[in-house]
Design a protein around this motif. Sequence first.
Motif, PDB file in Angstrom:
ATOM      1  N   ILE A 194      42.956  35.513  35.761  1.00  0.00           N
ATOM      2  CA  ILE A 194      43.673  36.351  36.923  1.00  0.00           C
ATOM      3  C   ILE A 194      43.578  35.580  38.265  1.00  0.00           C
ATOM      4  O   ILE A 194      45.014  35.835  39.401  1.00  0.00           O
ATOM      5  CB  ILE A 194      42.836  37.592  37.507  1.00  0.00           C
ATOM      6  CG1 ILE A 194      42.099  38.520  36.385  1.00  0.00           C
ATOM      7  CG2 ILE A 194      43.028  38.192  38.683  1.00  0.00           C
ATOM      8  CD1 ILE A 194      41.222  39.619  36.154  1.00  0.00           C
ATOM      9  N   LEU A 220      48.596  39.470  36.301  1.00  0.00           N
ATOM     10  CA  LEU A 220      48.503  40.458  35.472  1.00  0.00           C
ATOM     11  C   LEU A 220      49.549  38.596  34.170  1.00  0.00           C
ATOM     12  O   LEU A 220      49.116  39.331  32.782  1.00  0.00           O
ATOM     13  CB  LEU A 220      50.673  40.910  35.439  1.00  0.00           C
ATOM     14  CG  LEU A 220      49.716  42.271  36.199  1.00  0.00           C
ATOM     15  CD1 LEU A 220      51.100  43.203  36.226  1.00  0.00           C
ATOM     16  CD2 LEU A 220      48.451  43.568  34.935  1.00  0.00           C
ATOM     17  N   ILE A 233      45.762  37.964  33.046  1.00  0.00           N
ATOM     18  CA  ILE A 233      45.683  38.556  31.988  1.00  0.00           C
ATOM     19  C   ILE A 233      45.376  38.755  31.028  1.00  0.00           C
ATOM     20  O   ILE A 233      45.226  38.678  29.839  1.00  0.00           O
ATOM     21  CB  ILE A 233      45.239  40.369  33.220  1.00  0.00           C
ATOM     22  CG1 ILE A 233      45.015  40.614  34.361  1.00  0.00           C
ATOM     23  CG2 ILE A 233      45.027  40.960  31.644  1.00  0.00           C
ATOM     24  CD1 ILE A 233      44.379  41.402  35.192  1.00  0.00           C
TER      25      ILE A 233
END
Length: 527
Positions: free
Chosen positions: A349, A461, A464
């Motif tokens: 992240i 994202l 992630i």
Amino acid sequence: MKNIAILGSSGGNLYNLGGKDPEKLLSEIFTQCDSAGIHIKAVQFIGAEVSMDIAKKHTKAGLYILKEKKPARVYTGTLPEVNEEAKLIDSEIAQDIRNGKIDGLITMSIDPAGSNKEAILAAAEKRIPVVGTGGTSMAITASKGANVISTSGTTGTTNRTRAVSFVSSLSKFWGVKYQPVIGGPSETKGENPLKKINIRGIMMAALPAFIALALILALSKIPGLSGLGDIFDLLLQALPVVIAAIAAKQVSDLDEVSIVAGIIAGVLSIDGGIIGGMIGGIGAGLLVQFLFLKCVQWRFPMTTVNIVAGGFSGIIAGLLVFYLIGPLALVLGDYIKLVIEQAVTFSPILAGAVAGLLIWPAILGGIYHAAILPIVLLEMEKSGNSFLGAVDMVSLVIVAAGINLANIIAPRDKGEAAIATPGFMINLGFGTFVESAYPFMFSNKLVFGGALFSAGIGGALVGIFNVRGTAYLPSFVAPFASDNIIGFIIAMIVAFTCSFLITIFANKVVKKKKQEIIENSDSVGVK
């Protein structure tokens, strides 16, 4: 100042090596003569529409002469008609030679017994130096008593290498100082070839090869096309060759000679990755220029000059990389990729968010193409996609697309929609042109801040979902060239939505303030 005349035709073999474009061929000679301070007094060049080896009586041709200090076509007809017209120019040039107005000749595939007969006889009488190409024509020229100081065939030559050879031989004969212009008319005389090395330029030029790699990777994932995986592996090995060829041509722009040297060096540099290919190509470019000029000084035939310069340069530079530099270059490339992998592993992240936040300042500050793009290509070299490449698409391209769409749907002013539309179409259709969002970002701090925020969210994202992808592809294709289709699509949608909504809000705030100003002005006017 020495005066020369250029005589020639598009020739047989010469036709395929530059003769079919007389103006380009002659312009190279003009460039080199200018560097040596040699004045071109006259031109007589016959350009046929096909090679003279297969030309017929009905073959169309054109006659080029010197007009306003440039070569220009002044007559067009069948080959016999043009030859007759050329004889008039031949007589004029012969008269100038006998009157001492022309001090030397450059010849290319001439006809010493026909359209160039008078000029060659005059040159033999006055013993002026003659240089040229065309085995048969030069042999006949010499047999007529002309003072041929340099001759060569055309095989393996280019417009530039021939021109340099011609002018070098004449300059040496006359004792004139001459610095060949290797890079073309715009190059500064005597420029250090090391100054031509531009890593960013090499990487940008090689980008299409990497995108082709990403497209093959995407297609290989389609059911029934898994066999393209072998093509992917083959293209992966070809990347150092592409880089090397581009680097060699950039450093030493000797047309095909530089490209051949770069390809040879690149093939021998494959094990060194794209860094090895770049080093091999740069080395080949430096060597090809050095060996070319040395061979010309030693008065080697031009065909031999090209073989030595192109072949030996590629082999020497390639072997250095193969045995010495390649392993180190591969380690360096792997180390750079390892650093990125470790950062993502430590905190995906954080790594994604930081990359997303910094990528806009990087491109605005000119760092993107100099530092980030090379790293993206290094990552793609290993797997065909890249972590930073995914951040590029999500945090730059898609964010810019969101800003542009907002200005199409709800612009601050009506005229801004017309500005935003082309940018939006290019963002989504080609995966590039993030600069299209600059006008809206620079004119509104809220939009600028929204771009950074959206980029950070999109990058997080990407981290992630641990996405590897690339930009420079249509937005609907990019996810399929990644290693996580769903994750890439989610990151793109979220980043797009954020930048779109923030820009819509920012535009409404600006419009509201303008409306308030107008209303206040009207109320003051009423009072």
